[in-house]
Design a protein around this motif. Structure first.
Motif, PDB file in Angstrom:
ATOM      1  N   UNK A  81       0.796  -1.222   0.000  1.00 52.35           N
ATOM      2  CA  UNK A  81       0.000   0.000   0.000  1.00 52.35           C
ATOM      3  C   UNK A  81       0.837   1.284   0.000  1.00 52.35           C
ATOM      4  N   UNK A  82       2.056   1.250   0.598  1.00 54.73           N
ATOM      5  CA  UNK A  82       2.812   2.508   0.652  1.00 54.73           C
ATOM      6  C   UNK A  82       3.879   2.623  -0.433  1.00 54.73           C
ATOM      7  N   UNK A  83       4.302   1.518  -1.007  1.00 56.57           N
ATOM      8  CA  UNK A  83       5.346   1.598  -2.036  1.00 56.57           C
ATOM      9  C   UNK A  83       4.803   1.193  -3.404  1.00 56.57           C
ATOM     10  N   UNK A  84       4.250  -0.004  -3.474  1.00 59.97           N
ATOM     11  CA  UNK A  84       3.892  -0.564  -4.781  1.00 59.97           C
ATOM     12  C   UNK A  84       2.729   0.174  -5.435  1.00 59.97           C
ATOM     13  N   UNK A  85       1.643   0.372  -4.682  1.00 60.49           N
ATOM     14  CA  UNK A  85       0.491   1.047  -5.284  1.00 60.49           C
ATOM     15  C   UNK A  85       0.811   2.473  -5.721  1.00 60.49           C
ATOM     16  N   UNK A  86       1.461   3.289  -4.868  1.00 54.10           N
ATOM     17  CA  UNK A  86       1.784   4.653  -5.333  1.00 54.10           C
ATOM     18  C   UNK A  86       2.667   4.655  -6.573  1.00 54.10           C
ATOM     19  N   UNK A  87       3.612   3.719  -6.641  1.00 55.70           N
ATOM     20  CA  UNK A  87       4.494   3.698  -7.808  1.00 55.70           C
ATOM     21  C   UNK A  87       3.789   3.139  -9.034  1.00 55.70           C
ATOM     22  N   UNK A  88       2.755   2.331  -8.792  1.00 59.57           N
ATOM     23  CA  UNK A  88       2.028   1.773  -9.932  1.00 59.57           C
ATOM     24  C   UNK A  88       0.894   2.675 -10.381  1.00 59.57           C
ATOM     25  N   UNK A  89       0.883   3.920  -9.906  1.00 58.83           N
ATOM     26  CA  UNK A  89      -0.269   4.792 -10.141  1.00 58.83           C
ATOM     27  C   UNK A  89      -0.630   5.000 -11.602  1.00 58.83           C
ATOM     28  N   UNK A  90       0.335   5.248 -12.485  1.00 55.96           N
ATOM     29  CA  UNK A  90      -0.083   5.421 -13.870  1.00 55.96           C
ATOM     30  C   UNK A  90      -0.812   4.197 -14.409  1.00 55.96           C
ATOM     31  N   UNK A  91      -0.278   3.038 -14.104  1.00 58.11           N
ATOM     32  CA  UNK A  91      -0.931   1.806 -14.546  1.00 58.11           C
ATOM     33  C   UNK A  91      -2.291   1.639 -13.900  1.00 58.11           C
ATOM     34  N   UNK A  92      -2.344   1.996 -12.638  1.00 56.35           N
ATOM     35  CA  UNK A  92      -3.585   1.888 -11.891  1.00 56.35           C
ATOM     36  C   UNK A  92      -4.656   2.784 -12.499  1.00 56.35           C
TER      37      UNK A  92
END
Lengths: 350, 374, 350
Positions: free
Chosen positions: C259-270
């Motif tokens: 939740x604090x590293x992977x999701x924020x970094x995957x934001x464009x894809x998300x």
């Protein structure tokens, strides 16, 4: 805190990467794991961090067996070669992240971040993002993040290898000072022998997953345990020539070195450092060779000769001049020469 | 220092969660798919072998074996699924013969190759058998007969996907040129994807209206003012196809444009300096570098195209007669007439054909395209 | 000085330099692009102006330009929003709830699985998979044919399977890896909804959830899940593993890291994935046709139902379609910035 690895092994499938590694690291010591890439040094470090499982053996930090403990409960701090800074967090949030995970109150966290940043001179950059920093500054952020809490052990995986040469030597000095000020046990992985020599209290040389020698830098340099260590340490590396001992004299085809003492033995290697030999007139010297090439580096001249058809390097005065293919003699200091068994590769004590 | 001895129950739960993170992460997805894909799939297989009636407060089931399938393929519903057959003439037979010979040749060539595998032989046998059967079906119904929902679906899928791919690729190539206003084109071309297919159906009904639509004057001038496209099978299918193309060309366009723009620039410049023309650059540099993406996007469209229902249902209501009915619409109509077993059987037919088509494409074209990539 | 005609012609057809096109080619490219622009925009324009036409303007043959050919009127909009009022708003609200909830749920569950498939190694025993299918088939048989109450049968089957997997299951040798799991998840997208919708219909009927938002949300989540896993996997695979390992050592759990590293970094894809899933859920027709009849009716159903009433009333229909397109276009415009900003962070990550 003390770190102990006892008979640690690691295999990936059938491939054994670390073989029977035993290491005892004293509290406050800076131990450097040195070796070429693929020698298992990074895997060993990652096992201490808990990022790799251990196939066999035990790892202790302090008095606690951490072999099967998750990384987050080991209280270690690690600096990665890529720095592993979180690109979506500011410098301050990057440094404070380990404390935030521990639920440290905001005021305390802020103070800790400031003091860690001050140690590496980053106070001005706390609001920047990693992408706005230079390589050296990113390196400092990574260090600050490791120092913000008081870990049992610092683990450093080639932390300086992404910096340019000038910055690297500056950071090296700074790192050494920080480590001795903090007094935290540190395991430092590198393939750069200068880093190993300058930083380490003790150096552990690894090759092919096997620990070859653990000793203080000076001992590693002067008394390499075997040929692998001898060839790896030193630039230019130690000269190795083949020959045999007869009546206290090491004989090779083009000369002889009086070593004294040792028993007669047929297949041996003689090793000597380039700085322990001097060039002399061909007819009176211990060894007779031919000059292959000379390189003037500024403060000295590196002379490569051919001895028994093998290249041998000697450091000479910077004003040395010698035409290629001209005959030259080499004299060396018998007290500093070392002997290796040709079959086992191990050094023979004289 | 962590207080290593005094960790509470919460910490222990956290550690347990951490150690079992693998299971916790993937379980929601797996359970969802088990409940809404695998389980229904099995139940559906069972349903297709039964006659099912909804009754007040429940339903009753009666096992009938292959009866539903027999009815669809050989019995009273054959006209609906497969179509009405025409007697095959000499030309028809020669087409069928040629296609069969081609498949046989490909099959034998595969067998003579080194590295033949059991899976490969079985897969090819199924693919070639299905393709041959469909060829006979196409020839028999499209010549003089009347195609059923299976043939119509295949028409939508293959005609639709090829036209959309061609248009999408063409537009992407045009748009990747060094022109101003590229972003405008990109944004506008994306719009049709956002429109609901039901809306598209009505929109095209409006546009295709001979009297009230925007082209009414044109039709009148051409003497087509009284022509009713909805009552002619082929024009009706064509209008469905146009609607589908309008919606899905943007998808091809967007993905292919991204692929074209990410191809190595230096290769293209080198080729240009070496004197290659536009067509040569496309053939030798652009195409090999976008082929894997092209294969993927065609595969995605193939998968989705088999599911078409909204357009034919709203645009033409499946008519005239059953002329524009797709397999999904066929299954829906069967369901509406309380023939649940028949509906499940049609669904399974669709699943079988779609799976064979998609896997064949993936294995024959997809692999090759990936191999061609640098 | 006059330019010979041939040269002029040639200049028209040859490029001035490597990066630009010949003038004639440019004209052709623009002509083609502009014509497709018309193809895309004209239907939407026609839709838009039709929503402002009076029935008389529609029925009298085509009128193209508002204010010139006809006087725009808001009667259709008034009818849809004021006179129909709740009959429009209820399906609209329904659509908003179903599409947004299922998108959030689907992206979350899918991102979980996609991340796990990138970072965690799974080994699923083939024997256990086969056994699971047998148990499932057996359960279905027992429920459908022998009339066993389904909660009991499901519970018994689950317990039996767990017992089997933990005893006999351990001895199976062959196992499936991450790629097989991924293939299975993605291959679920090939399933035509019409195949699974009958049992799903019966399932919801049994549970008393037919014609509810919950039923639609659950079904939409399931059918769109494969797409999320497929797309997000590539985005997550692009995040350097160092960042996660660093966080792990700093004391973060897998979930914290996610939740604090992977999701924020995957934001464009998300953002991109969410938009696609939102469009699919918002426009879905077939499943809604089966599962929602009155209370949970969504907008596509309302639009489709326009046909049945009093012949095609293009003006009302146009209003409905326009208000269906609007939120998607707005969301896309909103996410567009996110996608672009996220990409910029990703491109120069430290």
């Amino acid at each position: 805190m003390r770190v102990r690895l006892a008979n640690v092994r690691k295999s990936f499938g059938r491939h054994e990467v670390v073989r029977n590694l035993s290491l005892d690291i004293a509290d406050g010591e800076l131990l450097v794991l040195l070796g070429a890439s693929g020698c298992g040094k990074t895997t060993a470090l990652r096992m201490v961090a808990g990022l790799e499982t251990v196939t066999a053996g035990t790892i202790e930090i302090g008095d606690r067996d951490v072999t099967h403990v998750l990384p987050k409960y080991r209280n270690v701090a690690m600096v990665f070669q890529s720095y592993a800074l979180y690109p979506h967090m500011t410098v301050a949030r990057n440094i404070g992240y380990p404390l935030k995970l521990r639920g440290t109150p905001a005021a305390e966290l802020d103070a800790a971040v400031r003091s860690a940043a001050a140690k590496v001179h980053l106070e001005e950059l706390l609001d920047r993002y990693p992408r706005q920093l230079s390589g050296g500054q990113r390196q400092r952020v990574a260090l600050a993040r490791a120092m913000v809490r008081t870990p049992s052990v610092f683990l450093m995986d080639e932390p300086l290898s992404n910096l340019d040469a000038k910055l690297r030597s500056a950071m090296r000095a700074e790192l050494k000072r920080l480590q001795s000020d903090l007094g935290v046990t540190t395991i430092y992985v590198t393939h750069d022998q200068i880093e190993a020599m300058t930083l380490a209290h003790r150096v552990a040389v690894m090759d092919g997953g096997v620990l070859q020698q653990v000793a203080p830098p000076k001992e590693i340099y002067d008394e390499p345990a075997n040929l692998l260590v001898a060839r790896f340490i030193g630039a230019p590396a130690m000269n190795i020539v083949a020959g045999a001992m007869e009546h206290g004299v090491f004989r090779l085809r083009d000369g002889a070195v009086p070593l004294g003492g040792a028993a007669p033995r047929a297949s041996l290697y003689l090793g000597f450092r380039p700085e322990d030999a001097i060039l002399a007139p061909a007819d009176a010297a211990m060894l007779r060779a031919r000059i292959y090439s000379t390189e003037m580096t500024g403060n000295e001249t590196i002379v490569t000769c051919h001895l028994d058809g093998e290249p041998v390097v000697v450091r000479a005065d910077k004003d040395f001049e010698g035409a290629p293919d001209s005959a030259v003699g080499i004299d060396l200091d018998p007290a500093k020469a070392v002997l290796f068994d040709r079959d086992t590769g191990n050094r023979i004590r004289r | 220092m962590p207080p290593s001895g005094a960790r509470g129950g919460r910490d222990r739960l956290a550690e347990w969660l951490d150690r079992n993170a693998g299971k916790v992460f993937i379980l929601p997805a797996v359970l969802t798919l088990l409940a809404f894909a695998l389980f229904p799939l099995l139940v559906s297989a069972w349903l297709s072998l039964t006659r099912l009636r909804l009754a007040a407060g429940g339903f009753s089931l009666e096992y009938v074996g292959w009866l539903n399938f027999k009815k669809l393929f050989f019995g009273s519903q054959q006209y609906h699924l497969l179509g009405t057959f025409d007697r095959l003439g000499a030309t028809d037979w020669s087409i069928v013969g040629a296609v069969l010979a081609l498949f046989l040749y490909l099959f034998v060539r595969y067998l003579l190759r080194p590295g033949v595998s059991v899976v490969g032989v079985i897969g090819r046998s199924i693919a070639f058998t299905v393709a041959s059967a469909l060829t006979v079906l196409l020839v028999a119904t499209l010549g003089g007969g009347f195609p059923g929902s299976l043939v119509v679906t295949l028409f939508y899928v293959f005609a639709g996907v090829s036209i959309q791919f061609g248009l999408g690729l063409g537009l992407a190539l045009l748009c990747s040129q060094n022109i101003t206003g590229r972003n405008l084109f990109r944004i506008v071309f994306f719009l049709p994807l956002m429109v609901t297919p039901v809306g598209i159906a009505y929109m095209f009904r409006m546009l295709a209206d001979m009297h009230k639509g925007p082209f009414a004057h044109l039709w009148a001038a051409l003497g087509l003012g009284e022509f009713a496209w909805a009552s002619d099978p082929w024009t009706a299918r064509l209008v469905v196809l146009i609607g589908d193309t309008w919606q899905w060309t943007p998808f091809m366009f967007i993905v292919l444009l991204a692929a074209i723009e990410s191809q190595p620039r230096d290769q293209m410049e080198a080729a240009r300096i070496d004197g290659a023309g536009g067509w040569q650059i496309f053939r030798d540099i652009t195409w090999p570098s976008i082929a894997p993406v092209a294969a993927t996007v065609v595969l995605i469209r193939l998968i989705e195209a088999f599911k078409i229902i909204d357009l034919p249902n709203v645009l033409t209501n499946g008519g005239p007669g059953i002329a524009t009915e797709s397999l999904t619409l066929h299954a829906f109509i069967a369901w509406r007439t309380q023939d649940l077993g028949g509906s499940a059987a049609v669904g399974y037919t669709l699943l079988f054909v779609a799976t064979v088509a998609c896997l064949s494409f993936f294995n024959f074209a997809g692999r090759k395209a990936r191999g061609a990539a640098p | 000085m006059t330019i010979p005609e041939r040269t002029l012609l040639r200049r028209l057809f040859t490029a001035q330099d490597l990066t630009s096109m010949a003038p004639a080619a440019k004209v052709v490219v623009y002509a083609l692009l502009l014509s497709w622009l018309m193809v895309v925009l004209f239907p939407l324009y026609w839709l838009f102006i039709t929503s402002f036409k009076l029935p008389v303007h529609v029925n009298d043959g085509p009128d193209f330009l508002p204010f010139i050919d006809f006087k725009p009127s808001g009667h259709a909009w008034r009818y849809i929003f004021v006179e129909l009022g709740n009959d429009t708003l209820r399906p609209y609200l329904s659509s908003v709830i179903v599409a947004s909830c299922s998108t959030v749920l689907c992206v979350l569950i899918g991102a979980f699985a996609a991340y796990a498939l990138v970072r965690i190694q799974y080994r699923v025993k083939v024997g256990n998979v086969a056994a699971f299918l047998l148990f499932l088939a057996g359960t279905v048989y027992v429920i459908v044919n022998l009339g066993a109450p389904w909660p009991v049968a499901a519970a018994v089957a689950s317990v039996l399977f767990v017992l089997f997997a933990t005893s006999v299951g351990r001895s199976f040798q062959r196992s499936l890896g991450n790629d097989d799991i991924l293939f299975w998840i993605i291959s679920n997208r090939i399933l035509p909804p019409v195949v699974v919708v009958l049992p799903v219909y019966l399932m919801f009927q049994r549970l008393g959830l037919l014609d509810t938002h919950v039923a639609l949300i659950a079904t939409y989540t399931a059918i769109n899940l494969p797409i999320v896993v497929w797309l997000m996997r590539d985005f997550f695979a692009g995040i350097p593993v160092d960042l996660e390992e660093s966080a792990q050592i700093d004391g973060a759990s897998r979930f914290r890291i996610f939740f604090t590293i992977v999701l924020p970094l995957g934001r464009p894809g998300l953002a991109a994935t969410s938009l696609l899933i939102l469009i699919l859920a918002w426009n879905e027709y077939l499943l809604a046709l089966f599962i929602s009849t009155a209370d949970a009716q969504t907008m596509p159903m309302l639009v489709a139902a326009q046909n049945a009433t009093r012949g095609p009333q293009w003006w009302y229909m146009s209003v409905l379609i326009v208000i269906m397109i609007a939120p998607i276009v707005l969301t896309a415009a909103m996410l567009q910035r996110h996608i672009a900003r996220g990409l910029m962070v990703g491109a120069i990550k430290g």
